[in-house]
Enzyme design. Structure first.
Site, PDB file in Angstrom:
ATOM      1  N   ASP A 111      16.510 -61.602 -47.286  1.00  0.00           N
ATOM      2  CA  ASP A 111      17.205 -61.039 -48.451  1.00  0.00           C
ATOM      3  C   ASP A 111      17.634 -62.093 -49.478  1.00  0.00           C
ATOM      4  OD1 ASP A 111      16.926 -58.509 -47.332  1.00  0.00           O
ATOM      5  OD2 ASP A 111      18.866 -58.588 -46.327  1.00  0.00           O
ATOM      6  N   ASN A 155      10.201 -56.486 -51.400  1.00  0.00           N
ATOM      7  CA  ASN A 155      11.107 -55.652 -50.611  1.00  0.00           C
ATOM      8  C   ASN A 155      12.133 -55.021 -51.548  1.00  0.00           C
ATOM      9  OD1 ASN A 155      12.400 -54.645 -48.219  1.00  0.00           O
ATOM     10  ND2 ASN A 155      13.935 -56.260 -48.424  1.00  0.00           N
ATOM     11  N   SER A 195      18.257 -53.941 -55.323  1.00  0.00           N
ATOM     12  CA  SER A 195      17.475 -55.078 -55.829  1.00  0.00           C
ATOM     13  C   SER A 195      16.056 -55.034 -55.271  1.00  0.00           C
ATOM     14  CB  SER A 195      18.092 -56.405 -55.369  1.00  0.00           C
ATOM     15  OG  SER A 195      19.466 -56.490 -55.678  1.00  0.00           O
ATOM     16  N   HIS A 251      16.170 -53.819 -51.447  1.00  0.00           N
ATOM     17  CA  HIS A 251      17.382 -53.994 -50.646  1.00  0.00           C
ATOM     18  C   HIS A 251      18.529 -53.239 -51.319  1.00  0.00           C
ATOM     19  CE1 HIS A 251      20.068 -55.967 -47.835  1.00  0.00           C
ATOM     20  NE2 HIS A 251      20.893 -56.133 -48.848  1.00  0.00           N
TER      21      HIS A 251
END
Ligand code: GRF
Length: 215
Positions: free
Chosen positions: A149, A111, A140, A113
């Site tokens: 996260d 992912n 990030s 973020h």
């Protein structure tokens, strides 16, 4: 490159500018990946249009059509697995995924973020960074684990917070970096340079005690 490109599925929910950065670099032969499909939980995601323009298969798995999170996750997993991805890329995918889904793709689910994790997990990161008086902010790329996260961070880019910044100016500065570091992290993963072992990141076989900084 002699080895075959890494099979990838991208999950989106919205405008898809990170998807576009990945599509552009793939088209320019800068990313050794084959994007097999783009899946959105949102039927109106602009990113679906970007995928169609790139002549990629698209799927909508609308979370509102499912009675439970588990049912949605299992439908999403089924569609994703049909493409046998080596890497599943969340690019502005706005649903929280369940444990089973995350375990199934462990070590190959990533992912991006918009903050310097572990700072500002969750939503509205730019507003929160401004409110907190932070002088630096960033983005990030991280492996997804079942704490939102909080998965191990692969790569970060730092931007300054400038006097007079608004949420919009700061978001634009961060997004530009996202479009740079996400394809880079994907390249490292596709080339097998980055690996996750026991919750730790290795780059070229070397344990990374801190997130790699790309600026
Ligand atoms: C990006 O800021 C990303 O960091 C976050 O959601 C946003 C998606 O933007 N996870 P886009 O859909 O890629 O334009």
């Amino acid at each position: 490159m002699t080895s075959s490109p890494a099979a990838v599925v991208v999950l989106i929910s919205g405008r898809g500018t990170n998807l576009q950065a990945i599509l552009d670099q793939t088209a320019a032969h800068q990313l050794p990946i084959e994007i097999r499909a783009v899946i959105s939980n949102n039927p109106n995601a602009l990113g679906l249009e970007r995928a169609r323009n790139a002549r990629l298969p698209t799927h909508i798995v609308d979370h509102r059509a499912f009675a439970s999170r588990a049912d949605f996750d299992s439908a999403l997993m089924q569609v994703t697995d049909n493409y046998r991805p080596q890497l599943v890329i969340l690019a502005g995918f706005m649903r929280i995924l369940g444990k089973e889904f995350i375990r199934h793709y462990q070590g190959r689910l990533i992912n991006i973020h918009p903050s310097l994790l572990p700072e500002f997990p969750g939503l509205n990161t730019h507003a929160r960074a401004l409110r907190s008086g932070a002088v630096r902010h960033g983005a990030s790329v991280h492996f997804v684990t079942d704490v939102v996260d909080r998965g191990p961070v692969i790569l970060q880019a730092v931007v300054p917070v400038k006097p007079g910044d608004t949420v919009q100016t700061l978001a634009e500065r961060v997004l530009k970096e996202e479009h740079r570091i996400y394809p880079l992290a994907i390249r490292w993963l596709a080339e097998g340079r980055v690996k996750l072992h026991d919750g730790r990141i290795f780059l070229d076989g070397k344990y990374q005690a801190e997130p790699i900084r790309e600026n």
